[in-house]
Design a protein around this motif. Structure first.
Motif, PDB file in Angstrom:
ATOM      1  N   GLN A  59       1.115  -1.322   0.043  1.00  0.00           N
ATOM      2  CA  GLN A  59      -0.040  -0.048  -0.032  1.00  0.00           C
ATOM      3  C   GLN A  59       0.907   1.247   0.036  1.00  0.00           C
ATOM      4  O   GLN A  59       0.567   2.289  -0.615  1.00  0.00           O
ATOM      5  CB  GLN A  59      -0.764   0.030   1.202  1.00  0.00           C
ATOM      6  CG  GLN A  59      -2.060  -1.047   1.168  1.00  0.00           C
ATOM      7  CD  GLN A  59      -2.812  -0.792   2.386  1.00  0.00           C
ATOM      8  OE1 GLN A  59      -2.798   0.025   3.227  1.00  0.00           O
ATOM      9  NE2 GLN A  59      -3.547  -2.053   2.773  1.00  0.00           N
ATOM     10  N   ILE A  60       1.836   1.186   0.772  1.00  0.00           N
ATOM     11  CA  ILE A  60       2.791   2.441   0.835  1.00  0.00           C
ATOM     12  C   ILE A  60       3.431   2.503  -0.444  1.00  0.00           C
ATOM     13  O   ILE A  60       3.296   3.442  -0.951  1.00  0.00           O
ATOM     14  CB  ILE A  60       3.641   2.227   1.977  1.00  0.00           C
ATOM     15  CG1 ILE A  60       3.244   2.277   3.323  1.00  0.00           C
ATOM     16  CG2 ILE A  60       5.062   3.224   1.972  1.00  0.00           C
ATOM     17  CD1 ILE A  60       3.977   1.831   4.547  1.00  0.00           C
ATOM     18  N   PHE A  62       2.589   1.734  -3.422  1.00  0.00           N
ATOM     19  CA  PHE A  62       1.718   2.419  -4.307  1.00  0.00           C
ATOM     20  C   PHE A  62       1.326   3.801  -4.077  1.00  0.00           C
ATOM     21  O   PHE A  62       1.258   4.695  -5.038  1.00  0.00           O
ATOM     22  CB  PHE A  62       0.444   1.498  -4.790  1.00  0.00           C
ATOM     23  CG  PHE A  62       0.825   0.145  -5.244  1.00  0.00           C
ATOM     24  CD1 PHE A  62       1.405   0.031  -6.704  1.00  0.00           C
ATOM     25  CD2 PHE A  62       0.439  -1.077  -4.676  1.00  0.00           C
ATOM     26  CE1 PHE A  62       1.673  -0.998  -7.228  1.00  0.00           C
ATOM     27  CE2 PHE A  62       0.902  -2.339  -5.198  1.00  0.00           C
ATOM     28  CZ  PHE A  62       1.294  -2.353  -6.434  1.00  0.00           C
ATOM     29  N   SER A  63       0.899   4.148  -2.868  1.00  0.00           N
ATOM     30  CA  SER A  63       0.404   5.365  -2.429  1.00  0.00           C
ATOM     31  C   SER A  63       1.486   6.372  -2.637  1.00  0.00           C
ATOM     32  O   SER A  63       1.468   7.706  -3.037  1.00  0.00           O
ATOM     33  CB  SER A  63      -0.065   5.605  -1.026  1.00  0.00           C
ATOM     34  OG  SER A  63       0.956   5.400  -0.289  1.00  0.00           O
ATOM     35  N   CYS A  64       2.963   6.060  -2.595  1.00  0.00           N
ATOM     36  CA  CYS A  64       3.961   6.981  -2.684  1.00  0.00           C
ATOM     37  C   CYS A  64       4.629   6.647  -3.835  1.00  0.00           C
ATOM     38  O   CYS A  64       5.862   7.499  -4.312  1.00  0.00           O
ATOM     39  CB  CYS A  64       5.157   6.716  -1.502  1.00  0.00           C
ATOM     40  SG  CYS A  64       4.352   6.964   0.136  1.00  0.00           S
ATOM     41  N   ASN A  65       4.474   6.092  -4.778  1.00  0.00           N
ATOM     42  CA  ASN A  65       4.575   5.684  -6.273  1.00  0.00           C
ATOM     43  C   ASN A  65       6.364   5.471  -6.123  1.00  0.00           C
ATOM     44  O   ASN A  65       7.107   5.621  -6.841  1.00  0.00           O
ATOM     45  CB  ASN A  65       4.527   6.888  -6.946  1.00  0.00           C
ATOM     46  CG  ASN A  65       4.825   6.440  -8.621  1.00  0.00           C
ATOM     47  OD1 ASN A  65       4.539   5.473  -9.011  1.00  0.00           O
ATOM     48  ND2 ASN A  65       5.060   7.551  -9.226  1.00  0.00           N
ATOM     49  N   LYS A 118       1.859  11.493   4.824  1.00  0.00           N
ATOM     50  CA  LYS A 118       0.975  11.376   3.630  1.00  0.00           C
ATOM     51  C   LYS A 118       0.359   9.827   3.857  1.00  0.00           C
ATOM     52  O   LYS A 118      -0.651   9.803   3.426  1.00  0.00           O
ATOM     53  CB  LYS A 118       1.652  11.309   2.417  1.00  0.00           C
ATOM     54  CG  LYS A 118       1.195  10.987   1.124  1.00  0.00           C
ATOM     55  CD  LYS A 118       1.680  11.146  -0.138  1.00  0.00           C
ATOM     56  CE  LYS A 118       0.899  10.591  -1.423  1.00  0.00           C
ATOM     57  NZ  LYS A 118       1.832  10.439  -2.540  1.00  0.00           N
ATOM     58  N   PHE A 119       1.222   9.076   4.115  1.00  0.00           N
ATOM     59  CA  PHE A 119       0.724   7.701   4.271  1.00  0.00           C
ATOM     60  C   PHE A 119      -0.229   7.477   5.522  1.00  0.00           C
ATOM     61  O   PHE A 119      -1.145   6.660   5.429  1.00  0.00           O
ATOM     62  CB  PHE A 119       2.071   6.574   4.106  1.00  0.00           C
ATOM     63  CG  PHE A 119       1.383   5.267   4.521  1.00  0.00           C
ATOM     64  CD1 PHE A 119       0.674   4.334   3.523  1.00  0.00           C
ATOM     65  CD2 PHE A 119       1.646   4.598   5.844  1.00  0.00           C
ATOM     66  CE1 PHE A 119       0.286   3.203   3.647  1.00  0.00           C
ATOM     67  CE2 PHE A 119       1.015   3.177   5.788  1.00  0.00           C
ATOM     68  CZ  PHE A 119       0.529   2.770   4.882  1.00  0.00           C
ATOM     69  N   GLY A 121      -2.123   9.576   7.154  1.00  0.00           N
ATOM     70  CA  GLY A 121      -3.353  10.385   6.890  1.00  0.00           C
ATOM     71  C   GLY A 121      -4.223  10.204   8.217  1.00  0.00           C
ATOM     72  O   GLY A 121      -4.038  10.610   9.064  1.00  0.00           O
TER      73      GLY A 121
END
Length: 164
Positions: A59-60, A62-65, A118-119, A121
């Motif tokens: 998840q991290i 993909f969310s942080c690219n 950011k992660f 949230g």
């Protein structure tokens, strides 16, 4: 030459004849303990802890690219850590802290910015930087500060050098 986490050798030409054998020999030192897979099979807690932590790592990513190497190395650190360290079973926040700390440590190794805020949230439990740093230190200690792991990415780098 700049430090390259994916390429454990600073000069390919110096090590060309023994590079592949060296990679396999070094890789062994960076694997989970011998009984880790058997332990996972008999302990439901560690199976679910690992599944949850790996899911969070992805998840991290993909969310942080992040590039795949970061999540792969973070899971390597995670496996090595839980194979060497007893984990408290009654603390449901442990997989999340492990995942965030392994990604944070990997991002630091790759000089990649990891926006923890950011992660995290709107999560119910938010870890502060000091808590994450303390967990990173526990991980470093359990892994004897050996963070420059040999991964399949090391072999890819070697194969590119051989082909060119």
């Amino acid at each position: 030459m700049e430090f390259d986490l994916e390429n454990p050798f600073t000069s390919f030409e110096e090590h060309q004849s023994d590079t592949l054998l060296d990679l396999f020999a070094i890789e062994y030192d960076h694997m989970p303990s011998h009984n880790f897979m058997q332990y996972l099979k008999i302990t439901d807690f560690y199976v679910s802890l690992r599944q949850e932590a790996v899911s969070l790592v992805l998840q991290i990513q993909f969310s942080c690219n992040f590039e795949p190497f970061i999540s792969y190395l973070a899971v390597t650190y995670l496996d090595r850590f839980i194979s060497r360290q007893e984990i408290p079973q009654r603390k449901p926040w442990v997989p999340r802290l492990l995942a965030v700390s392994c990604i944070s440590r990997t991002a630091k190794m790759k000089n990649t910015h990891f926006p923890i805020s950011k992660f995290q949230g709107d999560q119910e439990l938010i870890f502060d930087a000091q808590t994450i740093h303390q967990m990173e230190l526990l991980i470093l200690d359990a892994l004897n500060w050996r963070m420059r792991s040999i991964t399949p990415f090391s072999f890819l780098y070697l194969s590119r050098k051989i082909l060119h």
